[in-house]
Design an enzyme around this catalytic site. Sequence first.
Site, mmCIF file in Angstrom:
data_model
loop_
_atom_site.group_PDB
_atom_site.id
_atom_site.type_symbol
_atom_site.label_atom_id
_atom_site.label_comp_id
_atom_site.label_asym_id
_atom_site.label_seq_id
_atom_site.Cartn_x
_atom_site.Cartn_y
_atom_site.Cartn_z
ATOM 1 N N HIS A 120 0.368 -1.625 0.151
ATOM 2 C CA HIS A 120 0.060 -0.097 0.366
ATOM 3 C C HIS A 120 0.855 1.339 0.343
ATOM 4 O O HIS A 120 0.372 2.284 0.693
ATOM 5 C CB HIS A 120 -0.758 0.321 1.356
ATOM 6 C CG HIS A 120 -2.146 -0.697 0.990
ATOM 7 N ND1 HIS A 120 -2.067 -1.331 2.186
ATOM 8 C CD2 HIS A 120 -2.394 -1.249 0.134
ATOM 9 C CE1 HIS A 120 -3.440 -1.917 1.856
ATOM 10 N NE2 HIS A 120 -3.525 -2.258 1.562
ATOM 11 N N GLY A 130 -7.749 -4.287 2.049
ATOM 12 C CA GLY A 130 -6.299 -4.485 2.961
ATOM 13 C C GLY A 130 -5.922 -3.581 3.800
ATOM 14 O O GLY A 130 -6.812 -2.344 3.305
ATOM 15 N N ARG A 143 -8.482 -11.023 5.976
ATOM 16 C CA ARG A 143 -6.895 -11.815 6.238
ATOM 17 C C ARG A 143 -7.116 -11.187 7.287
ATOM 18 O O ARG A 143 -7.164 -10.377 8.055
ATOM 19 C CB ARG A 143 -5.878 -10.798 5.527
ATOM 20 C CG ARG A 143 -5.625 -11.094 3.809
ATOM 21 C CD ARG A 143 -4.226 -10.576 2.904
ATOM 22 N NE ARG A 143 -5.647 -9.502 2.621
ATOM 23 C CZ ARG A 143 -5.438 -8.307 1.586
ATOM 24 N NH1 ARG A 143 -4.031 -7.834 1.889
ATOM 25 N NH2 ARG A 143 -5.605 -7.589 1.170
ATOM 26 N N ASP A 197 -17.433 -7.394 4.835
ATOM 27 C CA ASP A 197 -17.908 -5.822 4.578
ATOM 28 C C ASP A 197 -17.686 -5.976 5.050
ATOM 29 O O ASP A 197 -19.009 -5.622 6.208
ATOM 30 C CB ASP A 197 -18.532 -5.949 3.297
ATOM 31 C CG ASP A 197 -18.759 -4.280 3.293
ATOM 32 O OD1 ASP A 197 -19.298 -3.566 3.788
ATOM 33 O OD2 ASP A 197 -18.921 -4.123 1.685
ATOM 34 N N ARG A 238 -19.132 -2.172 6.031
ATOM 35 C CA ARG A 238 -20.917 -2.280 6.303
ATOM 36 C C ARG A 238 -21.694 -2.805 6.467
ATOM 37 O O ARG A 238 -22.575 -2.849 7.585
ATOM 38 C CB ARG A 238 -21.145 -1.707 5.207
ATOM 39 C CG ARG A 238 -20.707 -0.411 4.252
ATOM 40 C CD ARG A 238 -21.172 -0.208 3.286
ATOM 41 N NE ARG A 238 -19.900 -0.919 2.273
ATOM 42 C CZ ARG A 238 -19.779 -0.737 0.293
ATOM 43 N NH1 ARG A 238 -19.873 0.363 0.284
ATOM 44 N NH2 ARG A 238 -18.720 -2.035 0.332
ATOM 45 N N GLU A 293 -12.288 5.845 5.141
ATOM 46 C CA GLU A 293 -12.978 7.439 5.024
ATOM 47 C C GLU A 293 -14.065 7.671 5.299
ATOM 48 O O GLU A 293 -15.035 8.975 4.979
ATOM 49 C CB GLU A 293 -12.547 7.680 3.098
ATOM 50 C CG GLU A 293 -11.537 7.845 3.234
ATOM 51 C CD GLU A 293 -11.384 7.462 0.839
ATOM 52 O OE1 GLU A 293 -11.616 7.343 0.437
ATOM 53 O OE2 GLU A 293 -9.745 7.439 0.326
HETATM 54 P P1 AMP Z 1 -11.741 -0.273 -0.202
HETATM 55 O O1 AMP Z 1 -10.212 -1.390 -0.151
HETATM 56 O O2 AMP Z 1 -10.647 0.764 0.504
HETATM 57 O O3 AMP Z 1 -11.895 -0.379 -1.657
HETATM 58 O O4 AMP Z 1 -12.252 -0.308 0.983
HETATM 59 C C1 AMP Z 1 -13.163 -1.738 1.225
HETATM 60 C C2 AMP Z 1 -13.961 -1.543 2.149
HETATM 61 O O5 AMP Z 1 -14.497 -0.296 2.550
HETATM 62 C C3 AMP Z 1 -15.147 -2.888 3.048
HETATM 63 O O6 AMP Z 1 -14.489 -3.243 3.491
HETATM 64 C C4 AMP Z 1 -16.138 -1.457 2.544
HETATM 65 O O7 AMP Z 1 -17.480 -2.335 3.450
HETATM 66 C C5 AMP Z 1 -15.652 -0.113 3.425
HETATM 67 N N1 AMP Z 1 -16.571 0.715 2.928
HETATM 68 C C6 AMP Z 1 -16.968 1.446 2.283
HETATM 69 N N2 AMP Z 1 -18.277 2.076 2.408
HETATM 70 C C7 AMP Z 1 -17.809 2.347 3.472
HETATM 71 C C8 AMP Z 1 -19.366 2.699 4.400
HETATM 72 N N3 AMP Z 1 -19.794 4.085 3.832
HETATM 73 N N4 AMP Z 1 -19.261 2.397 5.543
HETATM 74 C C9 AMP Z 1 -18.298 2.089 6.008
HETATM 75 N N5 AMP Z 1 -17.507 0.771 5.209
HETATM 76 C C10 AMP Z 1 -17.290 1.757 4.497
#
Ligand code: AMP
Length: 401
Positions: free
Chosen positions: A179, A211, A240, A282, A284, A333
């Site tokens: 990263h 990740g 992971r 996830d 969420r 974010e």
């Molecule tokens: P990335 O690998 O950066 O695309 O992040 C993916 C992770 O971000 C997943 O676990 C998603 O559940 C989480 N994520 C994306 N949007 C939200 C949100 N609004 N609230 C909580 N988690 C989120």
Amino acid sequence: MNVLVLNAGSSSVKYQLMCVETEEVLTKGACERIGAEDGIFTHGMKPNEVKEIVAMPDHENAIARVLDCLVNGDTAVLKSLDEIDAVGHRIVQGGKYFKGSTIVNDDVIAKIDELIELAPLHNGPALQGIYACQKLMPGVPMVTVYDSAYFYTMPPKAFMYPIPYEYYEKYGIRKYGAHGTSHKYVAKRAAAFLNKDIKDLKIITCHLGNGCSISAIKDGIAVDTSMGLTPLDGLMMGTRSGAIDPTVVTFIMDHEGMSAEDANTMLNKKSGLLGVSGVSNDSRDIEEACAQGNERAQLAFDMYCDRVKKHIGQYMAVLGGVDVIVLTAGIGENSAVTRKAIFEGLEPLGMVLDEERNAVRGSERVISSDDSKVTILVIPTNEELAIAQDTYELVSAAKNA
Ligand code: AMP
């Protein structure tokens, strides 16, 4: 300069076509399930995104499909492929060879090939992407941008594992980090946002997505990071495990008759938020399950935040304090609930979250209170832009040389 950014994984290629000078994304998309009968090809910008189910036997076929869509049909954004000035490839493992991005040549290809053993899921497919571009767009300059390069500056005491030294000499077993493109980008953005010289700041960057990794940055360079030989080390993640007692692995292998490959799959694909909660990888879904009183989801959430918190503490010690903490990627974010849980109880360390600011969505922003000694920022990451910018710089320099 129009740069095509390619990010190849074991069964996927994500892409973005970008005009570097304006930072405008011309189009983007993804080829997923490469090698399967029911591959998924997504192309174009929302709301005009097109999704097709189509078999893409290999990475070359997938990239050919991407290039075709850029110039043909309703989703075309270019008159011809000649309008692509350069290609930027994301490479996960640059190992001991690469401390910065490089123009692709035979020597670079040979080294990436040599490093496949350290990142089989990523370096192999990335090389296939390079070969495909060489074939499909001959003569277009290419640049490789390494996830590990930013951590080249780590001192040996941070990157060595306390195991017999011979394995470092024989196989290059050490921490390389991952990263890096994201950590470098958000650290730079954080300093610019605060109108400070990055060299004057002690920064902890938290990349919390599917990740997850965390880095310590001092005097403008990375001095430690949580990911290791591979992107399995460190924080708990979507699927992971992150760092665990190594004996846990050998114990389960012994008792379950598990092969090394199966153990790798268990730790990389079946652990983390998913493994503990049994609900999802996830965050969420985890947050929703917590709200409904699911105890294992709550345990997974608590463990996740606890690990981020502990790493922040570790890196404060490494840096001798901290001025700025940056949160980025999907969870960093977007999840106010996770951010709140991470910083709960850290007030005595000078980190005070402002509830209202934390709840607001937006772009680059401060979420700590005015009386917080440490400035806590949310900075959206943009790895594609960082790759495109590096590509632009190296290709321009080569042209002017
Ligand atoms: P990335 O690998 O950066 O695309 O992040 C993916 C992770 O971000 C997943 O676990 C998603 O559940 C989480 N994520 C994306 N949007 C939200 C949100 N609004 N609230 C909580 N988690 C989120």
